[in-house]
Scaffold this active site. Structure first.
Site, short mmCIF file in Angstrom:
data_model
loop_
_atom_site.label_atom_id
_atom_site.label_comp_id
_atom_site.label_asym_id
_atom_site.label_seq_id
_atom_site.Cartn_x
_atom_site.Cartn_y
_atom_site.Cartn_z
N THR A 27 17.79 -42.47 44.13
CA THR A 27 18.02 -41.11 44.58
C THR A 27 16.68 -40.49 44.95
O THR A 27 15.65 -40.89 44.42
CB THR A 27 18.66 -40.35 43.40
OG1 THR A 27 19.94 -40.89 43.19
CG2 THR A 27 18.74 -38.87 43.61
N ARG B 85 33.54 -41.84 43.51
CA ARG B 85 32.75 -41.53 42.32
C ARG B 85 31.61 -40.57 42.70
O ARG B 85 30.91 -40.76 43.69
CB ARG B 85 32.19 -42.84 41.74
CG ARG B 85 31.28 -42.65 40.52
CD ARG B 85 29.83 -42.63 40.93
NE ARG B 85 28.94 -42.43 39.80
CZ ARG B 85 27.65 -42.12 39.93
NH1 ARG B 85 27.11 -41.99 41.13
NH2 ARG B 85 26.90 -41.94 38.88
N VAL B 86 31.44 -39.54 41.90
CA VAL B 86 30.34 -38.59 42.14
C VAL B 86 29.54 -38.48 40.85
O VAL B 86 30.11 -38.33 39.77
CB VAL B 86 30.91 -37.22 42.56
CG1 VAL B 86 29.80 -36.18 42.65
CG2 VAL B 86 31.64 -37.31 43.89
N GLY B 87 28.22 -38.56 40.97
CA GLY B 87 27.35 -38.45 39.79
C GLY B 87 26.80 -37.04 39.65
O GLY B 87 27.44 -36.05 40.02
N1 ASP Z 1 21.89 -39.96 39.80
C1 ASP Z 1 22.48 -40.72 40.88
C2 ASP Z 1 23.96 -40.84 40.64
O1 ASP Z 1 24.36 -41.05 39.52
C3 ASP Z 1 21.91 -42.08 41.05
C4 ASP Z 1 20.41 -42.18 41.07
O2 ASP Z 1 19.69 -41.29 40.65
O3 ASP Z 1 19.91 -43.19 41.55
O4 ASP Z 1 24.71 -40.80 41.59
#
Ligand code: ASP
Length: 310
Positions: free
Chosen positions: A180, A208-210
């Site tokens: 990210t 899916r959403v983080g």
């Molecule tokens: N935090 C992001 C997510 O969970 C992934 C990442 O930081 O690489 O979608």
């Protein structure tokens, strides 16, 4: 007021052959943001431009270069926040958008905080943001990685020590490399801003959403601090890591100590790993991670060159 900007290119494992690439992209993005600040631009403009540069760089998991979902799509999330007005804009699960962070900025300027999927894409068209093609976002590297995982169940880029982990399509815990991108800054008027953008987690379940587009989880900005996170999104979301870091700063600790305290909390309450960057009102930058690496770069007053690291 002291200006400052810090950017990250994702927490996780960065193999030595990719370390220089990861640092160079962060350096370039930090400089793009810094020049905006030097020319009297706002922190919001600086973080948006820095994140756009990282989204355009195919070496990060955001915009072009984003990872694929288990069904072979690219679903993007982004969030942006202005610490003075406490205004927020975010998008989740958008496809065919080259710079999701600029779409998030448009959402920020609308009555909404978060738009997802089809609605977000229609909103993009209404705002004059054209759709790009799947090929504009796809890189050879991410395609190979996805293809390999489909046939072997193992991520071709995983370090050997991760191979014993089962790669289950759709499992949120199958990926140790993140990627990210994010930026936080303070401008000459003392306004703070944060921006974060991602392709999510490799081989993730569709939809899916983080934490990335969730305010207070993957990003936050107020009058004291601005924060951008990267890592296992489920853990950052349930622990509200970005807001916790802002609260540590509000309680009187520096950007650096707040970043470390937030990561200590993550380590104590979760198995997932990650990192975050913080800038505070006096213009101090902070960063911490408990994954193996986190690409980052920062510029503060008195520096001739950005300081970079992984
Ligand atoms: N935090 C992001 C997510 O969970 C992934 C990442 O930081 O690489 O979608």
């Amino acid at each position: 007021m002291s200006m400052a900007i810090i950017v990250h290119g994702g927490a996780g494992t960065i193999t030595s052959d990719r370390a220089e690439i990861a640092r160079a992209g962060c350096r370039e993005a930090a400089l793009i943001g810094w020049r905006i600040l030097e020319n009297g631009g706002s922190a919001l403009e600086a973080v948006e431009a820095a994140v756009r540069a990282l989204e355009d760089n195919p070496n990060y998991n955001a915009g072009k270069g984003a990872c694929l979902t288990v069904d072979g799509r690219i679903e993007l999330d982004a969030g942006i926040m202005d610490g003075k007005k406490l205004s927020v804009g975010a998008v989740a699960c958008v496809e065919y958008i080259k710079n999701p962070i600029s779409l998030a900025r448009k959402v920020m300027e609308s009555p909404y905080v978060l738009l997802v999927g089809r609605g977000a894409q229609e909103f993009a068209l209404e705002q004059g943001i054209p759709q790009c093609s799947f090929g504009d976002l796809l890189t050879e590297r991410q395609y190979k990685r996805w293809k390999e995982a489909q046939s072997t169940g193992v991520d071709a880029e995983e370090e050997p020590r991760y191979h014993r982990r089962e790669v289950t399509p759709g499992s949120p815990r199958n990926e140790e490399k993140h990627g990210t991108v994010g930026a936080v800054a303070i401008d000459t008027s003392g306004v703070l801003a944060a921006a974060t953008s991602t392709g999510g987690i490799f081989n993730q379940y569709p939809g899916r959403v983080g934490d990335t587009p969730l305010v207070g989880c993957g990003f936050y900005a107020d009058e004291n601090a601005a924060i951008s996170c990267t890592g296992q999104g489920e853990d950052f979301a349930r622990l509200l890591i970005a807001k916790r870091a802002a609260d540590f700063v509000a309680g009187g600790v520096s950007a650096r100590d707040a970043a470390e305290a937030a990561i200590a909390l993550l380590g104590a309450k979760a198995e997932g790993t990650g990192g975050l960057i913080v800038v505070d009102r006096p213009g101090n930058v902070g960063f911490a991670w408990n994954s193996e690496n986190m690409a980052h770069a920062f510029m503060t007053e008195g520096l001739d060159e950005p300081i970079t690291g992984v």
